[in-house]
Design an enzyme around this catalytic site. Structure first.
Site, short mmCIF file in Angstrom:
data_model
loop_
_atom_site.label_atom_id
_atom_site.label_comp_id
_atom_site.label_asym_id
_atom_site.label_seq_id
_atom_site.Cartn_x
_atom_site.Cartn_y
_atom_site.Cartn_z
CD GLU A 45 79.90 -35.30 -34.64
OE1 GLU A 45 79.47 -35.36 -33.48
OE2 GLU A 45 80.60 -34.36 -35.07
CB CYS A 244 82.06 -30.66 -33.53
SG CYS A 244 81.72 -30.29 -31.81
CG ASN A 375 76.66 -29.23 -33.18
OD1 ASN A 375 75.70 -29.88 -32.78
ND2 ASN A 375 77.88 -29.39 -32.70
CD GLU A 376 78.09 -29.01 -28.55
OE1 GLU A 376 79.32 -28.82 -28.68
OE2 GLU A 376 77.63 -29.90 -27.82
O1 AHR Z 1 79.03 -36.09 -29.60
C1 AHR Z 1 80.34 -35.61 -29.68
C2 AHR Z 1 80.38 -34.11 -29.76
O2 AHR Z 1 79.91 -33.55 -28.58
C3 AHR Z 1 79.52 -33.49 -30.81
O3 AHR Z 1 80.15 -33.44 -32.03
C4 AHR Z 1 79.30 -32.10 -30.30
O4 AHR Z 1 78.11 -31.55 -30.76
C5 AHR Z 1 79.38 -32.27 -28.81
O5 AHR Z 1 80.22 -31.34 -28.25
#
Ligand code: AHR
Length: 659
Positions: A45, A244, A375-376
């Site tokens: 990321e 994120c 993603n989440e």
């Molecule tokens: O790894 C950091 C963050 O943690 C990521 O962006 C997210 O997916 C998770 O909440």
């Protein structure tokens, strides 16, 4: 590495004098499940300056003057009103209406020869190495007068020149000028100084500087030391671009892959969502230039021998921020982005997006097999959107596996709801995340033992033990966290019939510009190191095997933390080896006697040991391998191995199989 034979007798007089005796049994001939080649992978990321200022080796910050404050990263030390030479020249930003992606140009007016200077500060400085070559390029056009020459030099904090070059300006059209600089010294915080000869007005854009020595020697490519650390992990997959970052704080600021491909100067710069996310770690100069875009991610995956796993927005902005939703009847462009991405990765060169890939230098398909949707995300809105994506992708591409999300937490209402709904929908793989204290990892090695085998397969997509608390800036990559992850991973491995992908997160952190800790790999402008957690990942990944075996106590119980001992075993049918992982999280020596049943093995075993007496110990720039594997050899007597495991130790035994 030098191998030392440690005799069984020596162990009797040392380790065996103390601690508990654990009699374990491995059935070598019985494959309980196939281990997927994707079992251990990496999660990338763009957080902690992982891309610009990190993996992407560009040294100029804001090369195209496209940040929200277009002169961010650029300094004009002689142009402030107190300067003696304040009238020497000035830079200003001109907006070109014809371009949407690269609209800003830097217009420099040189009035006289009294010393106008334009400086770029780099990403917390520029790391330069003595005698190394650096490739400079810029676009320029003269507007009026005549600026004959532009000079470029590396300077340190005292203004000392550490290498220089120049370009001769000719012509009234936009041209690309290139030159090389050789650094005359090593400096972590150099800056690029630009001066001008002649007077007049000149427009500049895309001022760019890369080390010549990049990963695989690719021009304007990736930082070699960082990719090498990834390569050494032998990852089974590369997940990108997050995290994120995929979702964005608002939908307008989400990651849009189409804006990250094609010529670099046409990629649309976007603010990085991590810039001001944490008030205690502000990095307002954090933007995404997308020099590292989707083509480069696919290429990196290919270089690493890893399956590419892109994750796309499902039309929901980050629910920790705005949670903005695209109405279902307006979801089409998002779905189309997913379909087009598959075409970009795999399509023929005469397809619209396959041609874009081909024009970028990769006519062969990237053979993408997985795509992540969201993603989440959590709640019913995600499930509704997942159904739409699944239908559209499934209808057009039957060979693509969709990875769904069960939200940010490994349990609780949102998790249960998503898991339940996705199981009903026959989701193929779900992505679980756990950022938890180290004891959680030690206590949850049995997490998957009782999972429903008829439900989705598991991608443990983001996990890391948090020494203080999630998102605490005081979290450390200490040995307790790494060892606890090693213990937990025996449970991932023991359930390899269910768990098909796993990755630690986040991957990278720039030591001068991070937002989130802990992270697997830390770097600054000159060097990098793997944490203790990195070596845990590496030991698993490079001993992943092809077949899961059972290892248990004599009563048949799996080794899941009794006496602080954890274990899993695999064999590699290709290399004819057996790998036994043993983790002692207790403060006592553990004596272990392992009987290897139903297949003859060699009479020596390699022993790889990762240990520290101090649970607070960390690797660092000064001592990057403080906690790193040490290799020894021990004897195997008549298919029995006896060894003592020191307190706080992760061991891998490698034993050859005889026919
Ligand atoms: O790894 C950091 C963050 O943690 C990521 O962006 C997210 O997916 C998770 O909440």
């Amino acid at each position: 590495m030098k191998k030392i034979i440690i005799s069984f007798m020596l162990l009797v007089f040392t380790g065996f004098a103390y601690g508990q005796l654990n009699n374990l049994v491995v059935d070598v001939s019985n494959s309980k499940a196939k281990i997927q080649p994707t079992m251990y992978g990496i999660f990338f990321e763009d957080i902690n300056f992982a891309a610009d200022g990190g993996l992407y080796a560009e040294m100029i910050k804001n090369r195209g003057f496209e940040f929200e404050e277009p002169m961010m990263g650029w300094l004009q030390p002689n142009s402030n009103r107190h300067s003696m030479n304040k009238n020497s020249g000035i830079a200003s930003i001109i907006e070109e209406q014809s371009s949407t992606s690269n609209k800003n140009i830097c217009r420099v007016t040189i009035n006289n020869d009294t010393g106008y200077v334009l400086l770029n500060e780099g990403f917390r400085g520029m790391g330069i190495k003595k005698n190394a070559l650096y490739n400079l390029s810029l676009q320029a056009v003269e507007q009026s007068g005549h600026i004959r020459k532009i000079n470029f030099s590396f300077v340190n904090g005292d203004g000392k020149v550490l290498g220089k070059t120049s370009v001769i300006i000719n012509g009234k059209d936009w041209k690309i000028y290139t030159a090389q600089l050789t650094a005359t010294d090593t400096e972590a915080k150099a800056r690029l100084k630009i001066t001008f000869e002649g007077t007049g007005v000149i427009d500049l854009d895309m001022i760019s500087l890369f080390p010549e020595d990049t990963w695989m020697g690719r021009k304007n490519g990736l930082r070699k030391d960082l990719v090498q650390l990834l390569y050494n992990l032998e990852p089974g997959f590369l997940r990108f671009p997050g995290g994120c970052i995929v979702e964005g704080r608002t939908l307008a600021k989400r990651y849009q892959w189409k804006k990250t491909v094609g010529p670099v100067e046409e990629r649309t710069v976007l603010v990085n969502r991590w810039n001001t996310e944490f008030k205690h770690r502000l990095t307002p100069d954090y933007f995404q230039g997308f020099g590292l875009g989707f083509f480069e991610y696919f290429q990196l995956a290919e270089d690493l021998g890893a399956e590419p796993l892109p994750i796309l927005s499902c039309g929901m902005a980050c629910q920790f921020n705005t949670g903005e939703l695209v109405p279902l009847d307006q979801l089409d462009p998002y779905v189309q982005d997913a379909l087009d991405l598959i075409e970009f990765a795999n399509g023929p060169i005469d397809s619209r997006w396959g041609k874009v890939r081909s024009d970028m230098g990769h006519p062969e398909p990237f053979n993408m097999k997985y795509i992540g949707i969201g993603n989440e995300q959590w709640g019913p809105e995600y499930i509704k959107r997942h159904k739409i994506f699944e239908k559209a992708i499934g209808e057009k591409y039957t060979d693509i596996t969709i990875v769904a999300t069960v939200g940010p937490f490994p349990d609780g209402e949102h998790f249960d709801y998503a898991m339940n709904e996705l199981t009903k929908l026959n989701a193929e793989i779900v992505d679980e995340h756990y950022y938890r204290p180290p004891e959680w990892f030690r206590e949850n090695s049995t997490r998957y033992d009782s999972y429903d085998r008829t439900g989705p397969k598991i991608f443990a997509g983001e996990y890391a033990a948090q020494s203080v608390g999630i998102a605490s800036p005081d979290n450390k990559n200490n040995w307790e966290c790494a060892l606890s992850e090693a213990a937990f991973m025996t449970g991932l491995e023991r359930n390899a019939d269910l768990v098909v992908m796993t990755s630690y997160a986040p991957l990278f952190a720039n030591a001068d510009a991070w937002q989130w800790t802990p992270d697997l790999i830390w770097f600054n402008n000159l060097s990098s190191y793997g944490t203790a957690n990195y070596y845990v990942q590496k030991m698993y990944s490079t001993h992943r095997g092809t077949d899961l075996l059972s290892i248990s106590f004599e009563d048949g119980k799996p080794v899941t933390g009794q006496n602080g001992l954890y274990s899993s075993a695999v064999k590699d049918s290709d290399s004819g080896e057996l790998f036994i992982k043993l983790i002692n999280t207790s403060g006592k020596v553990q004596q272990v006697s392992i009987e290897l049943k139903n297949q003859k093995v060699t009479d020596k075993a390699d022993l790889l040991k990762l240990t520290s007496e101090n649970l607070s110990e960390v690797n660092s720039f000064d001592n990057p391998k403080k906690i790193s594997p040490i290799e020894n050899q021990i004897e195997v007597e008549n298919n029995h191995i006896k060894t003592a495991i020191d307190p706080y130790t992760f061991l891998i035994l490698k034993i050859g199989l005889k026919q």
